[in-house]
Design a protein around this motif. Sequence first.
Motif, PDB file in Angstrom:
ATOM      1  N   TRP A   1       0.825  -1.205   0.000  1.00 56.25           N
ATOM      2  CA  TRP A   1       0.000   0.000   0.000  1.00 56.25           C
ATOM      3  C   TRP A   1       0.862   1.260   0.000  1.00 56.25           C
ATOM      4  N   LYS A   2       1.915   1.290   0.797  1.00 59.16           N
ATOM      5  CA  LYS A   2       2.772   2.473   0.865  1.00 59.16           C
ATOM      6  C   LYS A   2       3.408   2.774  -0.484  1.00 59.16           C
ATOM      7  N   GLU A   3       3.787   1.719  -1.184  1.00 58.34           N
ATOM      8  CA  GLU A   3       4.346   1.908  -2.522  1.00 58.34           C
ATOM      9  C   GLU A   3       3.279   2.383  -3.495  1.00 58.34           C
ATOM     10  N   ASN A   4       2.065   1.830  -3.362  1.00 62.67           N
ATOM     11  CA  ASN A   4       0.987   2.134  -4.293  1.00 62.67           C
ATOM     12  C   ASN A   4       0.390   3.516  -4.048  1.00 62.67           C
ATOM     13  N   LYS A   5       0.421   3.939  -2.804  1.00 62.65           N
ATOM     14  CA  LYS A   5      -0.218   5.217  -2.439  1.00 62.65           C
ATOM     15  C   LYS A   5       0.377   6.377  -3.231  1.00 62.65           C
ATOM     16  N   GLN A   6       1.695   6.424  -3.356  1.00 62.88           N
ATOM     17  CA  GLN A   6       2.330   7.527  -4.076  1.00 62.88           C
ATOM     18  C   GLN A   6       1.933   7.527  -5.551  1.00 62.88           C
ATOM     19  N   ARG A   7       1.838   6.354  -6.116  1.00 66.15           N
ATOM     20  CA  ARG A   7       1.404   6.256  -7.520  1.00 66.15           C
ATOM     21  C   ARG A   7      -0.017   6.757  -7.680  1.00 66.15           C
ATOM     22  N   LEU A   8      -0.885   6.396  -6.717  1.00 66.86           N
ATOM     23  CA  LEU A   8      -2.284   6.817  -6.783  1.00 66.86           C
ATOM     24  C   LEU A   8      -2.423   8.322  -6.625  1.00 66.86           C
ATOM     25  N   LEU A   9      -1.629   8.930  -5.762  1.00 66.85           N
ATOM     26  CA  LEU A   9      -1.701  10.389  -5.563  1.00 66.85           C
ATOM     27  C   LEU A   9      -1.273  11.142  -6.818  1.00 66.85           C
ATOM     28  N   GLN A  10      -0.395  10.534  -7.592  1.00 69.72           N
ATOM     29  CA  GLN A  10      -0.001  11.152  -8.865  1.00 69.72           C
ATOM     30  C   GLN A  10      -1.064  10.945  -9.937  1.00 69.72           C
ATOM     31  N   LYS A  11      -1.704   9.775  -9.905  1.00 73.19           N
ATOM     32  CA  LYS A  11      -2.702   9.451 -10.929  1.00 73.19           C
ATOM     33  C   LYS A  11      -4.007  10.198 -10.700  1.00 73.19           C
ATOM     34  N   TYR A  12      -4.419  10.336  -9.431  1.00 73.16           N
ATOM     35  CA  TYR A  12      -5.688  10.992  -9.092  1.00 73.16           C
ATOM     36  C   TYR A  12      -5.378  12.267  -8.320  1.00 73.16           C
ATOM     37  N   SER A  13      -5.469  13.386  -8.991  1.00 76.46           N
ATOM     38  CA  SER A  13      -5.051  14.650  -8.375  1.00 76.46           C
ATOM     39  C   SER A  13      -6.196  15.485  -7.832  1.00 76.46           C
ATOM     40  N   ASP A  14      -7.459  15.128  -8.133  1.00 78.14           N
ATOM     41  CA  ASP A  14      -8.587  15.944  -7.657  1.00 78.14           C
ATOM     42  C   ASP A  14      -8.810  15.718  -6.164  1.00 78.14           C
ATOM     43  N   GLU A  15      -9.482  16.680  -5.533  1.00 83.98           N
ATOM     44  CA  GLU A  15      -9.649  16.684  -4.087  1.00 83.98           C
ATOM     45  C   GLU A  15     -10.461  15.484  -3.590  1.00 83.98           C
TER      46      GLU A  15
END
Length: 351
Positions: free
Chosen positions: A191-205
């Motif tokens: 999850w920690k590895e995936n979280k950063q990728r998700l924050l880059q992919k989904y930028s809306d609030e």
Amino acid sequence: MKLFLQHHIVKKGETLEQIAALYNVPTVEILKYYHYQNVPKDSNHLGHILFEGQEIFVPESHDIEQILLERKQASQNRLEHSNSLIKNSSLLPNFIGIDHSYKVKITDLNEGSTENETEFEVDIQYLGKNEQHHIFKFNKNSILINGEIPDMKAYELALDCSSVLFPVELGIDFNGKIADIHNYRVILNKWKENKQRLLQKYSDENSRQYIDKVDIRMENRELLLKNLRSELFIQFYFSPYFKTFSNGKAENTGRFSQYKILYENHYEINLDHEIHISQSSRSVDQRSQEEIIRYLENSYENSEDSELLESEISANFILDKQYKFLQKADVKIDLYLYNVQETKQIQIDRK
């Protein structure tokens, strides 16, 4: 006792099959059985090759009828004994043999009209046990929403977040309840590895708020465990097991559905070539409807909404008779939330 037994003297080259056919004996096995019943033990052995002049005792028609009748009765006695054991025992599968895949379909209905259909596949494998748990590996894949791969952003985000959970190794206690996540550290690191990728992919609030909520669950082992306990497949996969039947019936209380409602459960076994188990449950949860839909643990006397929830479950399970593996399940959960009927239909089929 018969004074004369029909017998046959073997001619050169004759076989047991030929002799059985000559005297209309249904099988060579019956011929051999009758012969050995009428010769001294360990004498006049009937091997693959017969010897010229060898004497073989041959059953007559009434002997054959008696043998078949006795075998039928013995088979019936074994069946009744086997069925009695199933109806008067703690029903458990052969855990070591569990390495199966299932198709799962969950249909959501509101007042009888279909709102959503979710389909997915589940792989389940038994890994062993320790002093407290049976350990199973679950993997969830091939998810379809209303027959299609989800392409809406909300669905895509939810699937992206949940993908790190699988495969998950769950400890199931000896009451059939999820008690631990054995590979929690692995999931947390994923999850920690995936979280950063998700924050880059989904930028809306809104997406970031959703990711933050998931992060809270992932970082807290107990919260994640609580979330997994609401997984409908796991709940109903273990529903027929870990209870003691008496005369084919069992009763207990347990929590089911996404809201973990407390039900009074009645189970009944019917047997033919398979094991059929029916479940009939009604809600005995003392929480108010508001408390239930808000996932609150306890009922409070000062709750503004004192009306209790009406809910029923009807389910049918089919298990194979030899290993007690689940083959098929059909489950229906009816909830009456503020006088509106919500229904979940769950179909589980072994692939």
